[in-house]
Scaffold this motif. Structure first.
Motif, mmCIF file in Angstrom:
data_model
loop_
_atom_site.group_PDB
_atom_site.id
_atom_site.type_symbol
_atom_site.label_atom_id
_atom_site.label_comp_id
_atom_site.label_asym_id
_atom_site.label_seq_id
_atom_site.Cartn_x
_atom_site.Cartn_y
_atom_site.Cartn_z
ATOM 1 N N GLY A 1 23.912 -6.390 52.071
ATOM 2 C CA GLY A 1 23.347 -5.062 52.272
ATOM 3 C C GLY A 1 24.211 -3.976 51.673
ATOM 4 O O GLY A 1 25.146 -4.218 50.911
ATOM 5 N N ASN B 1 17.255 13.353 55.132
ATOM 6 C CA ASN B 1 17.995 12.147 54.876
ATOM 7 C C ASN B 1 17.622 11.361 53.643
ATOM 8 O O ASN B 1 18.159 10.296 53.437
ATOM 9 C CB ASN B 1 17.830 11.211 56.079
ATOM 10 C CG ASN B 1 18.081 11.921 57.371
ATOM 11 O OD1 ASN B 1 17.149 12.390 57.998
ATOM 12 N ND2 ASN B 1 19.330 12.021 57.750
ATOM 13 N N TYR C 1 14.093 9.256 61.328
ATOM 14 C CA TYR C 1 13.657 9.166 59.934
ATOM 15 C C TYR C 1 13.858 7.732 59.489
ATOM 16 O O TYR C 1 14.953 7.178 59.648
ATOM 17 C CB TYR C 1 14.482 10.130 59.075
ATOM 18 C CG TYR C 1 14.219 10.036 57.591
ATOM 19 C CD1 TYR C 1 15.178 9.523 56.731
ATOM 20 C CD2 TYR C 1 13.024 10.477 57.043
ATOM 21 C CE1 TYR C 1 14.960 9.442 55.372
ATOM 22 C CE2 TYR C 1 12.789 10.391 55.680
ATOM 23 C CZ TYR C 1 13.764 9.876 54.851
ATOM 24 O OH TYR C 1 13.524 9.794 53.502
ATOM 25 N N TYR D 1 13.460 1.234 51.051
ATOM 26 C CA TYR D 1 13.895 1.274 49.669
ATOM 27 C C TYR D 1 13.564 -0.049 48.996
ATOM 28 O O TYR D 1 13.594 -1.109 49.617
ATOM 29 C CB TYR D 1 15.402 1.524 49.574
ATOM 30 C CG TYR D 1 15.808 2.954 49.869
ATOM 31 C CD1 TYR D 1 15.934 3.408 51.185
ATOM 32 C CD2 TYR D 1 16.050 3.860 48.837
ATOM 33 C CE1 TYR D 1 16.296 4.715 51.451
ATOM 34 C CE2 TYR D 1 16.417 5.170 49.099
ATOM 35 C CZ TYR D 1 16.526 5.585 50.400
ATOM 36 O OH TYR D 1 16.888 6.890 50.666
ATOM 37 N N PRO E 1 18.813 1.086 44.480
ATOM 38 C CA PRO E 1 17.610 1.155 45.324
ATOM 39 C C PRO E 1 16.856 2.450 45.078
ATOM 40 O O PRO E 1 17.449 3.496 44.822
ATOM 41 C CB PRO E 1 18.178 1.107 46.744
ATOM 42 C CG PRO E 1 19.554 0.558 46.604
ATOM 43 C CD PRO E 1 20.045 1.012 45.270
ATOM 44 N N LEU F 1 13.688 4.961 46.699
ATOM 45 C CA LEU F 1 12.864 5.239 47.869
ATOM 46 C C LEU F 1 11.436 4.812 47.604
ATOM 47 O O LEU F 1 10.827 5.180 46.602
ATOM 48 C CB LEU F 1 12.922 6.725 48.206
ATOM 49 C CG LEU F 1 12.096 7.151 49.413
ATOM 50 C CD1 LEU F 1 12.681 6.549 50.692
ATOM 51 C CD2 LEU F 1 12.051 8.673 49.518
ATOM 52 N N PHE G 1 14.950 -2.780 51.526
ATOM 53 C CA PHE G 1 15.849 -2.346 52.592
ATOM 54 C C PHE G 1 15.125 -1.366 53.494
ATOM 55 O O PHE G 1 14.524 -0.397 53.013
ATOM 56 C CB PHE G 1 17.078 -1.639 52.018
ATOM 57 C CG PHE G 1 18.020 -2.517 51.261
ATOM 58 C CD1 PHE G 1 17.924 -2.638 49.881
ATOM 59 C CD2 PHE G 1 19.009 -3.233 51.925
ATOM 60 C CE1 PHE G 1 18.801 -3.446 49.176
ATOM 61 C CE2 PHE G 1 19.886 -4.047 51.219
ATOM 62 C CZ PHE G 1 19.777 -4.153 49.849
ATOM 63 N N GLY H 1 17.767 7.142 59.988
ATOM 64 C CA GLY H 1 18.673 8.288 59.972
ATOM 65 C C GLY H 1 18.288 9.293 61.028
ATOM 66 O O GLY H 1 17.226 9.209 61.643
ATOM 67 N N THR H 2 19.175 10.253 61.218
ATOM 68 C CA THR H 2 18.929 11.312 62.189
ATOM 69 C C THR H 2 18.872 12.658 61.492
ATOM 70 O O THR H 2 19.631 12.911 60.567
ATOM 71 C CB THR H 2 20.035 11.360 63.253
ATOM 72 O OG1 THR H 2 21.307 11.457 62.589
ATOM 73 C CG2 THR H 2 20.021 10.117 64.102
ATOM 74 N N LYS I 1 23.963 10.905 57.163
ATOM 75 C CA LYS I 1 24.180 9.468 57.050
ATOM 76 C C LYS I 1 22.926 8.694 57.409
ATOM 77 O O LYS I 1 22.215 9.024 58.339
ATOM 78 C CB LYS I 1 25.331 9.041 57.966
ATOM 79 C CG LYS I 1 26.678 9.305 57.355
ATOM 80 C CD LYS I 1 27.873 8.919 58.194
ATOM 81 C CE LYS I 1 27.642 7.985 59.296
ATOM 82 N NZ LYS I 1 28.888 7.661 60.028
ATOM 83 N N VAL I 2 22.696 7.657 56.642
ATOM 84 C CA VAL I 2 21.565 6.769 56.880
ATOM 85 C C VAL I 2 22.110 5.358 57.051
ATOM 86 O O VAL I 2 22.955 4.920 56.286
ATOM 87 C CB VAL I 2 20.580 6.830 55.698
ATOM 88 C CG1 VAL I 2 19.506 5.765 55.837
ATOM 89 C CG2 VAL I 2 19.938 8.206 55.624
ATOM 90 N N PHE J 1 21.487 1.413 56.850
ATOM 91 C CA PHE J 1 20.601 0.483 56.152
ATOM 92 C C PHE J 1 20.560 -0.875 56.840
ATOM 93 O O PHE J 1 21.560 -1.333 57.408
ATOM 94 C CB PHE J 1 21.069 0.289 54.710
ATOM 95 C CG PHE J 1 20.763 1.463 53.820
ATOM 96 C CD1 PHE J 1 21.648 2.515 53.723
ATOM 97 C CD2 PHE J 1 19.587 1.505 53.087
ATOM 98 C CE1 PHE J 1 21.374 3.607 52.911
ATOM 99 C CE2 PHE J 1 19.310 2.582 52.270
ATOM 100 C CZ PHE J 1 20.198 3.639 52.192
ATOM 101 N N GLY J 2 19.405 -1.531 56.751
ATOM 102 C CA GLY J 2 19.296 -2.925 57.119
ATOM 103 C C GLY J 2 19.960 -3.794 56.064
ATOM 104 O O GLY J 2 20.419 -3.296 55.025
ATOM 105 N N THR J 3 19.995 -5.086 56.307
ATOM 106 C CA THR J 3 20.706 -6.004 55.411
ATOM 107 C C THR J 3 19.873 -6.462 54.226
ATOM 108 O O THR J 3 20.375 -7.161 53.366
ATOM 109 C CB THR J 3 21.198 -7.227 56.185
ATOM 110 O OG1 THR J 3 20.099 -7.773 56.915
ATOM 111 C CG2 THR J 3 22.312 -6.854 57.143
#
Lengths: 113, 112
Positions: free
Chosen positions: A43, A100, B32, B36, B44, B46, B89, B93-94, B99-100, B102-104
């Protein structure tokens, strides 16, 4: 429109050598800037982020450092590379005011030998 | 609490099938949820994003389903094509913070 440029695209460096990856963003001002690393098949790991010139936050203690000498320029550096520094490095940006959505560059492949 | 758990790790479907990728989160402050798409050797990009005030969002063949009570969201790709073969992916986020998480990632292969 906004664009992000990252270079070099690929590099092979010996262990112990220095590193400098550069990133610039065009078409926007005062962006948030990021450096991510993606190990093979893994990731996205956030390494550094910056909300302004000279303001750097580190997410993970490591052998790397980042600098933001100009509003739209972000540099990733190392004084002495380790084998474990190999990976795919991604510069990214987001607009300060619009939340974001993160936009990534094309990435730099680093192989430390 | 900042983790975003993504499954499956890899997925193979035939052309025309509907791959589904699932993500789960713990932090209720997330508001949010982007997805990706990454092709080999590229950064990546969006694909689609959703906010928790809606339960579903469609853009072309891509649909995000969001279940706020279960803290889960998923990506569906309708009528999948070989050109959809990529790594996907999810992220969370907030608002007001850049900062966001990410999943793996899920490596999708669509076979003709």
């Amino acid at each position: 429109s906004q664009t992000i440029h990252q270079w070099p695209a690929t590099l092979v460096q010996p262990v112990g050598s220095p590193l400098s990856l550069e990133c610039t963003v065009e078409g926007t001002s005062n962006p948030n800037l990021y450096w991510y690393r993606q190990a093979a098949g893994r990731g996205l790991q956030l390494l550094f982020y910056s909300v302004g010139i000279g303001q750097i936050s580190s997410e993970v203690p490591q052998n790397l450092s980042a600098s933001r000498p100009q509003d739209r320029q972000f540099i990733l550096s190392s004084k002495k590379l380790l084998l474990s520094d190999s990976g795919f490095y991604l510069c990214a940006w987001s607009q300060e005011s619009s939340g974001n959505t993160i936009y990534f560059g094309e990435g730099s492949w680093l192989t430390v030998v | 609490q900042q983790q975003v758990k993504q499954s499956p790790q890899s997925l193979i479907v035939q052309k025309g099938g509907i791959p589904i990728i699932n993500c789960a989160y713990e932090n209720t402050a997330f508001d949010y949820f982007p997805w990706y798409q990454q092709f080999p050797g590229k950064g990546p990009a969006l694909l689609i994003a959703i906010r928790p005030d809606v339960s579903e969002k469609k853009e072309g063949r891509f649909t995000i389903s969001f279940n706020k009570s279960a803290k889960q969201f998923s990506l569906h790709i309708m009528d999948s094509q070989p050109g959809d073969s990529a790594t996907y992916f999810c992220a969370a986020g907030t608002g007001g913070y850049q900062k966001v998480t990410f999943g793996t990632g899920t490596k999708l292969q669509v076979i003709p």
